[in-house]
Design a protein around this motif. Structure first.
Motif, PDB file in Angstrom:
ATOM      1  N   ALA A  89       3.280  14.390   7.847  1.00  0.00           N
ATOM      2  CA  ALA A  89       2.070  14.730   8.609  1.00  0.00           C
ATOM      3  C   ALA A  89       0.827  14.573   7.737  1.00  0.00           C
ATOM      4  O   ALA A  89      -0.210  14.048   8.191  1.00  0.00           O
ATOM      5  CB  ALA A  89       2.173  16.156   9.152  1.00  0.00           C
ATOM      6  N   ILE A  90       0.917  15.025   6.494  1.00  0.00           N
ATOM      7  CA  ILE A  90      -0.211  14.874   5.566  1.00  0.00           C
ATOM      8  C   ILE A  90      -0.486  13.398   5.308  1.00  0.00           C
ATOM      9  O   ILE A  90      -1.643  12.954   5.304  1.00  0.00           O
ATOM     10  CB  ILE A  90       0.075  15.611   4.243  1.00  0.00           C
ATOM     11  CG1 ILE A  90       0.138  17.125   4.482  1.00  0.00           C
ATOM     12  CG2 ILE A  90      -0.997  15.286   3.206  1.00  0.00           C
ATOM     13  CD1 ILE A  90       0.577  17.915   3.266  1.00  0.00           C
ATOM     14  N   ALA A  91       0.589  12.627   5.108  1.00  0.00           N
ATOM     15  CA  ALA A  91       0.423  11.187   4.883  1.00  0.00           C
ATOM     16  C   ALA A  91      -0.228  10.513   6.085  1.00  0.00           C
ATOM     17  O   ALA A  91      -1.128   9.675   5.934  1.00  0.00           O
ATOM     18  CB  ALA A  91       1.784  10.552   4.587  1.00  0.00           C
ATOM     19  N   ALA A  92       0.198  10.895   7.296  1.00  0.00           N
ATOM     20  CA  ALA A  92      -0.380  10.309   8.512  1.00  0.00           C
ATOM     21  C   ALA A  92      -1.839  10.696   8.658  1.00  0.00           C
ATOM     22  O   ALA A  92      -2.674   9.874   9.078  1.00  0.00           O
ATOM     23  CB  ALA A  92       0.414  10.769   9.733  1.00  0.00           C
ATOM     24  N   ALA A  93      -2.170  11.945   8.313  1.00  0.00           N
ATOM     25  CA  ALA A  93      -3.560  12.408   8.425  1.00  0.00           C
ATOM     26  C   ALA A  93      -4.485  11.637   7.491  1.00  0.00           C
ATOM     27  O   ALA A  93      -5.679  11.475   7.771  1.00  0.00           O
ATOM     28  CB  ALA A  93      -3.627  13.902   8.116  1.00  0.00           C
ATOM     29  N   ILE A  94      -3.936  11.145   6.385  1.00  0.00           N
ATOM     30  CA  ILE A  94      -4.730  10.356   5.444  1.00  0.00           C
ATOM     31  C   ILE A  94      -4.748   8.886   5.843  1.00  0.00           C
ATOM     32  O   ILE A  94      -5.768   8.207   5.742  1.00  0.00           O
ATOM     33  CB  ILE A  94      -4.176  10.518   4.014  1.00  0.00           C
ATOM     34  CG1 ILE A  94      -4.311  11.981   3.562  1.00  0.00           C
ATOM     35  CG2 ILE A  94      -4.909   9.597   3.041  1.00  0.00           C
ATOM     36  CD1 ILE A  94      -3.641  12.266   2.238  1.00  0.00           C
TER      37      ILE A  94
ATOM     38  N   GLY B  56      -6.766 -10.730   8.123  1.00  0.00           N
ATOM     39  CA  GLY B  56      -7.624  -9.860   8.919  1.00  0.00           C
ATOM     40  C   GLY B  56      -7.782  -8.470   8.338  1.00  0.00           C
ATOM     41  O   GLY B  56      -6.994  -8.007   7.510  1.00  0.00           O
ATOM     42  N   ASP B  57      -8.817  -7.784   8.803  1.00  0.00           N
ATOM     43  CA  ASP B  57      -9.192  -6.488   8.236  1.00  0.00           C
ATOM     44  C   ASP B  57      -8.166  -5.396   8.552  1.00  0.00           C
ATOM     45  O   ASP B  57      -7.825  -4.593   7.692  1.00  0.00           O
ATOM     46  CB  ASP B  57     -10.570  -6.080   8.776  1.00  0.00           C
ATOM     47  CG  ASP B  57     -11.068  -4.793   8.160  1.00  0.00           C
ATOM     48  OD1 ASP B  57     -11.150  -4.717   6.925  1.00  0.00           O
ATOM     49  OD2 ASP B  57     -11.354  -3.847   8.921  1.00  0.00           O
ATOM     50  N   ILE B  58      -7.661  -5.355   9.794  1.00  0.00           N
ATOM     51  CA  ILE B  58      -6.701  -4.310  10.172  1.00  0.00           C
ATOM     52  C   ILE B  58      -5.423  -4.422   9.346  1.00  0.00           C
ATOM     53  O   ILE B  58      -4.899  -3.426   8.828  1.00  0.00           O
ATOM     54  CB  ILE B  58      -6.364  -4.387  11.673  1.00  0.00           C
ATOM     55  CG1 ILE B  58      -7.581  -3.991  12.511  1.00  0.00           C
ATOM     56  CG2 ILE B  58      -5.188  -3.457  11.994  1.00  0.00           C
ATOM     57  CD1 ILE B  58      -8.003  -2.545  12.341  1.00  0.00           C
ATOM     58  N   THR B  59      -4.905  -5.646   9.211  1.00  0.00           N
ATOM     59  CA  THR B  59      -3.697  -5.857   8.420  1.00  0.00           C
ATOM     60  C   THR B  59      -3.929  -5.480   6.968  1.00  0.00           C
ATOM     61  O   THR B  59      -3.041  -4.916   6.307  1.00  0.00           O
ATOM     62  CB  THR B  59      -3.243  -7.323   8.505  1.00  0.00           C
ATOM     63  OG1 THR B  59      -3.132  -7.707   9.868  1.00  0.00           O
ATOM     64  CG2 THR B  59      -1.909  -7.516   7.813  1.00  0.00           C
ATOM     65  N   CYS B  60      -5.108  -5.772   6.458  1.00  0.00           N
ATOM     66  CA  CYS B  60      -5.462  -5.381   5.093  1.00  0.00           C
ATOM     67  C   CYS B  60      -5.399  -3.868   4.937  1.00  0.00           C
ATOM     68  O   CYS B  60      -4.826  -3.349   3.975  1.00  0.00           O
ATOM     69  CB  CYS B  60      -6.858  -5.893   4.747  1.00  0.00           C
ATOM     70  SG  CYS B  60      -7.532  -5.238   3.194  1.00  0.00           S
ATOM     71  N   ARG B  61      -5.985  -3.160   5.901  1.00  0.00           N
ATOM     72  CA  ARG B  61      -5.998  -1.702   5.816  1.00  0.00           C
ATOM     73  C   ARG B  61      -4.585  -1.112   5.922  1.00  0.00           C
ATOM     74  O   ARG B  61      -4.258  -0.144   5.244  1.00  0.00           O
ATOM     75  CB  ARG B  61      -6.896  -1.126   6.901  1.00  0.00           C
ATOM     76  CG  ARG B  61      -8.371  -1.181   6.541  1.00  0.00           C
ATOM     77  CD  ARG B  61      -9.215  -0.531   7.613  1.00  0.00           C
ATOM     78  NE  ARG B  61      -9.650  -1.504   8.597  1.00  0.00           N
ATOM     79  CZ  ARG B  61     -10.319  -1.178   9.711  1.00  0.00           C
ATOM     80  NH1 ARG B  61     -10.568   0.085   9.970  1.00  0.00           N
ATOM     81  NH2 ARG B  61     -10.711  -2.111  10.547  1.00  0.00           N
ATOM     82  N   ILE B  62      -3.745  -1.698   6.784  1.00  0.00           N
ATOM     83  CA  ILE B  62      -2.383  -1.181   6.957  1.00  0.00           C
ATOM     84  C   ILE B  62      -1.579  -1.377   5.674  1.00  0.00           C
ATOM     85  O   ILE B  62      -0.931  -0.449   5.176  1.00  0.00           O
ATOM     86  CB  ILE B  62      -1.685  -1.876   8.139  1.00  0.00           C
ATOM     87  CG1 ILE B  62      -2.352  -1.459   9.459  1.00  0.00           C
ATOM     88  CG2 ILE B  62      -0.195  -1.516   8.170  1.00  0.00           C
ATOM     89  CD1 ILE B  62      -1.822  -2.216  10.666  1.00  0.00           C
ATOM     90  N   THR B  63      -1.582  -2.599   5.127  1.00  0.00           N
ATOM     91  CA  THR B  63      -0.793  -2.881   3.937  1.00  0.00           C
ATOM     92  C   THR B  63      -1.321  -2.130   2.719  1.00  0.00           C
ATOM     93  O   THR B  63      -0.541  -1.622   1.906  1.00  0.00           O
ATOM     94  CB  THR B  63      -0.771  -4.385   3.639  1.00  0.00           C
ATOM     95  OG1 THR B  63      -2.118  -4.871   3.510  1.00  0.00           O
ATOM     96  CG2 THR B  63      -0.075  -5.143   4.757  1.00  0.00           C
ATOM     97  N   GLY B  64      -2.646  -2.045   2.597  1.00  0.00           N
ATOM     98  CA  GLY B  64      -3.228  -1.317   1.473  1.00  0.00           C
ATOM     99  C   GLY B  64      -2.913   0.167   1.535  1.00  0.00           C
ATOM    100  O   GLY B  64      -2.598   0.801   0.517  1.00  0.00           O
ATOM    101  N   THR B  65      -2.968   0.726   2.742  1.00  0.00           N
ATOM    102  CA  THR B  65      -2.660   2.143   2.915  1.00  0.00           C
ATOM    103  C   THR B  65      -1.189   2.423   2.637  1.00  0.00           C
ATOM    104  O   THR B  65      -0.847   3.431   1.993  1.00  0.00           O
ATOM    105  CB  THR B  65      -3.009   2.596   4.345  1.00  0.00           C
ATOM    106  OG1 THR B  65      -4.402   2.348   4.594  1.00  0.00           O
ATOM    107  CG2 THR B  65      -2.743   4.084   4.521  1.00  0.00           C
ATOM    108  N   LEU B  66      -0.295   1.538   3.097  1.00  0.00           N
ATOM    109  CA  LEU B  66       1.134   1.712   2.834  1.00  0.00           C
ATOM    110  C   LEU B  66       1.437   1.643   1.346  1.00  0.00           C
ATOM    111  O   LEU B  66       2.341   2.336   0.856  1.00  0.00           O
ATOM    112  CB  LEU B  66       1.938   0.646   3.575  1.00  0.00           C
ATOM    113  CG  LEU B  66       2.099   0.834   5.080  1.00  0.00           C
ATOM    114  CD1 LEU B  66       2.842  -0.359   5.689  1.00  0.00           C
ATOM    115  CD2 LEU B  66       2.847   2.128   5.393  1.00  0.00           C
TER     116      LEU B  66
END
Length: 330
Positions: A142-147, A85-95
């Protein structure tokens, strides 16, 4: 496979087995090493200083990274077909990319902290370093979360759906995305996430090593120098090759050059550096081992109480006794 033009097809068939093998090894080693590191840093180490704050956050970042690797392993085993799924893709890619830049950020903090401690010890004692280290750590997160949040909660990623009905994840963006949405992210990541921190590391640590090498009587001088060299090695071997190839990849994506043979070479080389950058989460715990006497003692199953002895190290435990030698009571 990726098409940059009607006449140039880019592909790297070796990547499927290569990524799945490297990521599997990184997952096993990284999970074991970082779990042990977090246990030692949170339960066994006492009388900590500011460097401890950076080390434990670095271990947390690495643990988050290895936890998402099974998704990437499945993705590459299935020849880059994402089914979660798209959300899981975005989470893992962002991490994945958060690990890279937070690791560099904490490396830089450790570097600046040790530079001031070794080169300007009087100034170091006058500053409430523990307070500032916590504030800097909060700022980095905080910077990481903002991105991360806009990338995770934003619109659906415009990955290509290949002709064989395989869904890409966090790669193969359209030319429009590379020339609009991806430009500020890539520019800030390259300049503020790598070039500036890497320059600080490459300038400061040789100066620290030079100062340490002048000490003639410390039996632990080699250990301190090994720690410095370890940090420099991780920066040069893991982060530098990735960012060089990523810059060239970015230039290729936005059509600053369109030489097919060179583009094909960069596409393949980037596969290698993407895997190489992940190895940093296995090397970081080795740095903790070189830095902390109690960590070393636990690894070697020597948990007996150590006699107080003088140690020269860049990871001091009692900054109130700062001198050419440090009092290590691990």
């Amino acid at each position: 496979m990726m098409n940059t033009s009607s006449n140039c097809s880019l592909q790297a068939n070796f990547q499927y087995h290569f990524f799945s093998t490297i990521y599997s090894l990184v997952f096993i080693l990284g999970m074991t090493e970082n779990a042990l590191a977090l246990y030692v840093l949170t339960c066994k180490v006492k009388n900590t200083t500011q460097s401890y704050v950076y080390f434990i956050n670095l271990a947390i970042v690495d643990t988050m990274f290895v936890c998402m690797l099974p998704f990437r392993i499945h993705y590459h085993i299935n020849e880059n077909n994402w089914i979660f799924g798209d959300i899981t893709c975005r989470i893992t890619g962002t991490l994945y990319f958060t690990n890279i830049y937070l690791s560099i950020g904490f490396f830089t903090c450790i570097c600046v902290d040790r530079y001031v401690a070794v080169v300007h010890p009087v100034t170091y004692l006058r500053i409430k370093i523990s307070y500032y280290s916590i504030m800097i750590t909060v700022l980095l997160w905080a910077i990481a979360a903002a991105i991360m949040v806009p990338l995770i909660l934003g619109g659906r990623l415009d990955n290509f759906i290949e002709h064989n009905n395989k869904t890409a994840c966090f790669e193969n963006f359209s030319l429009r995305s590379w020339t609009t949405r991806m430009v500020p992210y890539n520019t800030c990541a390259l300049v503020f996430g790598f070039v500036i921190p890497f320059s600080i590391i490459m300038i400061s640590y040789p100066l620290i090593a030079k100062r340490i090498s002048k000490i003639q009587t410390s039996i632990h001088k080699k250990k301190a120098l090994r720690t410095i060299y370890m940090i420099l090695a991780i920066s040069i071997l893991c982060f530098l090759p990735y960012h060089i190839t990523h810059l060239l990849h970015f230039m290729m994506r936005i059509k600053l050059f369109d030489h097919c043979a060179f583009a094909s070479f960069i596409y393949k080389l980037r596969r290698v550096t993407l895997a190489l950058v992940s190895i940093n989460c296995c090397l970081n715990p080795i740095m903790y081992y070189l830095t902390s006497t109690s960590y070393s003692g636990l690894i070697t199953l020597k948990l007996r109480r150590l006699r107080a002895k003088k140690v020269y190290t860049i990871y001091d435990r009692d900054v109130t006794k700062f001198n050419c030698t440090y009092r290590n009571k691990l």
